[in-house]
Design a protein around this motif. Structure first.
Motif, PDB file in Angstrom:
ATOM      1  N   GLY A 393      -7.672   3.868   4.555  1.00 32.87           N
ATOM      2  CA  GLY A 393      -7.246   3.518   3.190  1.00 32.87           C
ATOM      3  C   GLY A 393      -7.028   4.757   2.330  1.00 32.87           C
ATOM      4  O   GLY A 393      -7.459   5.855   2.663  1.00 32.87           O
ATOM      5  N   PHE A 394      -6.323   4.555   1.229  1.00 31.38           N
ATOM      6  CA  PHE A 394      -6.001   5.663   0.336  1.00 31.38           C
ATOM      7  C   PHE A 394      -6.960   5.652  -0.840  1.00 31.38           C
ATOM      8  O   PHE A 394      -6.932   4.753  -1.669  1.00 31.38           O
ATOM      9  N   GLN A 395      -7.791   6.660  -0.891  1.00 29.79           N
ATOM     10  CA  GLN A 395      -8.777   6.773  -1.961  1.00 29.79           C
ATOM     11  C   GLN A 395      -8.090   6.805  -3.329  1.00 29.79           C
ATOM     12  O   GLN A 395      -8.634   6.375  -4.332  1.00 29.79           O
ATOM     13  N   GLU A 396      -6.856   7.346  -3.347  1.00 27.31           N
ATOM     14  CA  GLU A 396      -6.167   7.564  -4.621  1.00 27.31           C
ATOM     15  C   GLU A 396      -5.585   6.289  -5.216  1.00 27.31           C
ATOM     16  O   GLU A 396      -5.354   6.218  -6.412  1.00 27.31           O
ATOM     17  N   LEU A 397      -5.263   5.316  -4.359  1.00 19.88           N
ATOM     18  CA  LEU A 397      -4.487   4.172  -4.848  1.00 19.88           C
ATOM     19  C   LEU A 397      -5.353   2.935  -4.984  1.00 19.88           C
ATOM     20  O   LEU A 397      -5.265   2.017  -4.176  1.00 19.88           O
ATOM     21  N   GLN A 398      -6.225   2.941  -5.982  1.00 14.39           N
ATOM     22  CA  GLN A 398      -7.103   1.788  -6.128  1.00 14.39           C
ATOM     23  C   GLN A 398      -6.708   0.969  -7.346  1.00 14.39           C
ATOM     24  O   GLN A 398      -7.263   1.123  -8.427  1.00 14.39           O
ATOM     25  N   VAL A 399      -5.726   0.119  -7.152  1.00 13.96           N
ATOM     26  CA  VAL A 399      -5.225  -0.738  -8.211  1.00 13.96           C
ATOM     27  C   VAL A 399      -5.135  -2.151  -7.647  1.00 13.96           C
ATOM     28  O   VAL A 399      -4.727  -2.344  -6.500  1.00 13.96           O
ATOM     29  N   ARG A 400      -5.501  -3.123  -8.465  1.00 18.60           N
ATOM     30  CA  ARG A 400      -5.502  -4.512  -8.032  1.00 18.60           C
ATOM     31  C   ARG A 400      -4.174  -4.929  -7.396  1.00 18.60           C
ATOM     32  O   ARG A 400      -3.099  -4.602  -7.886  1.00 18.60           O
ATOM     33  N   ASN A 401      -4.280  -5.645  -6.306  1.00 17.56           N
ATOM     34  CA  ASN A 401      -3.130  -6.229  -5.619  1.00 17.56           C
ATOM     35  C   ASN A 401      -2.078  -5.227  -5.166  1.00 17.56           C
ATOM     36  O   ASN A 401      -0.940  -5.592  -4.915  1.00 17.56           O
ATOM     37  N   LEU A 402      -2.455  -3.962  -5.055  1.00 20.97           N
ATOM     38  CA  LEU A 402      -1.481  -2.991  -4.581  1.00 20.97           C
ATOM     39  C   LEU A 402      -1.347  -3.073  -3.061  1.00 20.97           C
ATOM     40  O   LEU A 402      -0.251  -2.992  -2.524  1.00 20.97           O
TER      41      LEU A 402
END
Ligand SMILES: [Zn+2]
Length: 500
Positions: A393-402
C-alpha cells in the motif's frame, strides 16, 4: 463523484434517508444539514488543510473520465494527438502515452489504455505531492511517539478492514501522523494475520532489548494491538462490512476474536503475563464517528462496553474546551462501571485511558469535518474506489474511497481479499466499460543487501499470478497492472518497476 464541499454548499445537502425510509437525524449534530455545530475541541485549521488535501488528490482521479470523453469526441480530427495532449496537460497535468495516441487512427481511441495510464499517473503524482507532507508528519510524529511512550506503549499496531471507506483512518478519522512506532495493515473484514503480528511483537521487543528503543526492556511499557471494524448507521444491513455480510455484530466478534488470539498466543509462547494490550474500535463509515471499546483492569474487552463518540460530541457541544475534555475523561471512567453484558473488572490503566481520550478528541474534529464538507453524511455511502492497491500500500495516499487495499505477499494467500476487490471493481468499472487498474506496490529495506532486487522478483511473481487468476479480464482488456517499489523509509521516492 462529488468533491469536498465548502460549508455554504453543504447547506443544500439533502438529508439522507435511513433504511426504513425516514429522514436521518445526525447522531452528533441534530441541526444538520440546515445548521452547523461548532465544537470547542475541533482543530479548524487542520480540518481546512485536510479538505484541500482530499479535494486535490481526488480531483486528479475524477477528471480522468470527463477528459477521456472529450478526447473520444475529437474523433479522427487531423491534429488529434496535439488536441488530446492539450486536454490532458491542462486537466490531468501530464500528456498521454504517445504510442497509444498514434494508434488511434486505426481502431479509434484506446480508452481503456488511456484510462489506466492516467490513473497510474494520478497515483504517482499524488505520492510525489504527499511525500513532502510525510516528512513534515514525521517531524510531528515525534510528538506522537512521545505521547505513546508517555501513555505506556512502545509500539502500536493497528489493523483495519481493507474497505476503501477506511482508507483515511490515520490522517483523517484518528488524526494520527506517520510515526516510527505506528504500524498499520488492512485485511478484508479486519481478519488480520495473528502470526505476522506475533513476529512484529517479537521484533519490537528485541529492539527494546538490543537498542533500548523507544523504551528499555525493563520499563513497564506495552505493545498495543488495535483492530478497527466498521458499520453503517444509515443502512446497517447493506452498507456495512462486505466481508461479514454487513452484519456489524459478526464483524465486531471476528475482530475481537483475532485480538484475543494474538494476546493469548503471546502469553502461551512467552509467558510474559499481560505485556500486551488490545483495543477494539468501531467506525460508522457514514459519519466517520468512532466508538471505542474500553478494556477493563485486566485488559479484557467486551462488545457491550464502549464509548460512542457521536454521543460524546453531542453531549459536549456548547461546553468550553476544558469542560469538554473533562467530560470525555469521565465518560471513559463511567463506562467501566456498567453492569450486565458489558460488565468488566475495574478500569483500564491510566495510560490507556489517556490514549483513548486523545483518540476520541481527535475524532471530534473528523465528525465536524464530515459535517462541514459533506453536510454530515458522505454522499458516497457505498464503494467508490479509484483503483485496487496490492502489496504494502501507499503510505502517502490515505484518503477515503481512493483505493481498495489488499495486503498480500502471495496471490494464493491473498486470494480472498483480492477476489472481493475484483468483484467490487467489476461493478464499479467493468460494467461501465472501464478496465480495473491495479497498482502492485512493495517496500524494501535499503539497509539489507539485495532486498531491492528480491522485492522486484517478488513483485513480478505476484503480477504474473494475478494475470493468471484473472485471465478472463486480462484477455478482454479489462485489467491493467502497474508495479512500483519504495524504500521503506517513510517519504522515499516511488520507483516504477516494468512488468514483463
Ligand atoms: Zn469491511
Amino acid at each position: 463523484m462529488p468533491m469536498a464541499r465548502q460549508f455554504s454548499q453543504a447547506e443544500h445537502v439533502q438529508v439522507p434517508q435511513q433504511a426504513d425510509g425516514k429522514p436521518a437525524v445526525h447522531p452528533a449534530c441534530a441541526s444538520l444539514p440546515a445548521r452547523q455545530c461548532h465544537h470547542a475541541l475541533v482543530n479548524k485549521a487542520e480540518n481546512d488543510r485536510l479538505a484541500r488535501c482530499e479535494a486535490s488528490i481526488k480531483r486528479r482521479f475524477d477528471e480522468i473520465v470527463p477528459v477521456l470523453k472529450e478526447v473520444a469526441a475529437l474523433g479522427a480530427s487531423r491534429d488529434f494527438t496535439e488536441q488530446a495532449n492539450r486536454l490532458a496537460e491542462q486537466h490531468l497535468g501530464h500528456p498521454f502515452p504517445e504510442a497509444v495516441l498514434e494508434r488511434s487512427w486505426i481502431h479509434g481511441v484506446d480508452v481503456p489504455t488511456l484510462y489506466s495510464s492516467s490513473v497510474f499517473s494520478a497515483l504517482t503524482a499524488g505520492v510525489e505531492q504527499f511525500s513532502q507532507r510525510i516528512h513534515q508528519e514525521l517531524a510531528d510524529g515525534q510528538s506522537l511517539d512521545a505521547l505513546l511512550v508517555d501513555c505506556g506503549f512502545h509500539a502500536v499496531n493497528v489493523s483495519a478492514c481493507a474497505d476503501g471507506r477506511l482508507k483515511g483512518l490515520f490522517p483523517y478519522i484518528l488524526r494520527l501522523p506517520a510515526s516510527d512506532l505506528l504500524r498499520r495493515s488492512a485485511f478484508a473484514g479486519t481478519l488480520f494475520d495473528v502470526e505476522d503480528d506475533i513476529l512484529d511483537w517479537q521484533a519490537a521487543e528485541l529492539r527494546r532489548f538490543r537498542e533500548g528503543y523507544p523504551s528499555t526492556s525493563d520499563s513497564g511499557t506495552r505493545y498495543l494491538k488495535v483492530a478497527v471494524y466498521h458499520g453503517s448507521s444509515l443502512d446497517p444491513t447493506h452498507q456495512g462490512c462486505a466481508a461479514h455480510q454487513s452484519n456489524e455484530k459478526v464483524a465486531m466478534e471476528a475482530a475481537l476474536e483475532r485480538l484475543q488470539q494474538f494476546r493469548q498466543g503471546i502469553e502461551n509462547a512467552f509467558c510474559c503475563g499481560a505485556s500486551t494490550d488490545i483495543l477494539l474500535i468501531g467506525l460508522d463509515t457514514d459519519t466517520d464517528a468512532i466508538r471505542i471499546h474500553v478494556p477493563d483492569s485486566r485488559g479484557d474487552l467486551s462488545l457491550f462496553r464502549f464509548v460512542d463518540n457521536a454521543e460524546l460530541y453531542k453531549k459536549t457541544l456548547g461546553m468550553n474546551a476544558d469542560q469538554a475534555r473533562l467530560t470525555i475523561y469521565e465518560a471513559i471512567e463511567n463506562v467501566s462501571d456498567v453492569g450486565g453484558w458489558g460488565q468488566g473488572v475495574g478500569k483500564p490503566h491510566d495510560g490507556m485511558r489517556r490514549l483513548m481520550a486523545n483518540l476520541l478528541i481527535n475524532n471530534l474534529s473528523q465528525i465536524e469535518y464530515v459535517a462541514e464538507n459533506y453536510g454530515g453524511w458522505y454522499p458516497d455511502k457505498g464503494h467508490g474506489e479509484r483503483f485496487i492497491s496490492i502489496g504494502d500500500g501507499f503510505q502517502e495516499l490515505q484518503v477515503r474511497n481512493l483505493a481498495y487495499f489488499a495486503r498480500l505477499d502471495t496471490v494464493e494467500e491473498g486470494a480472498a481479499d483480492l477476489d472481493v476487490g475484483v468483484k467490487i471493481f467489476r461493478h464499479l468499472n467493468v460494467e461501465q466499460g472501464l478496465p480495473i487498474p491495479m497498482a502492485i506496490h512493495y517496500s524494501y529495506d535499503a539497509n539489507v543487501p539485495g532486498h531491492r532486487e528480491r522485492i522486484i522478483i517478488k513483485l513480478q511473481r505476484v503480477a504474473a499470478a494475478i494475470r493468471a487468476r484473472y485471465s478472463d479480464l486480462l484477455s478482454a482488456g479489462m485489467l491493467y497492472l502497474h508495479g512500483s517499489i519504495q524504500n521503506q523509509k517513510l517519504g522515499s521516492p516511488l520507483e516504477e518497476v516494468p512488468l514483463p
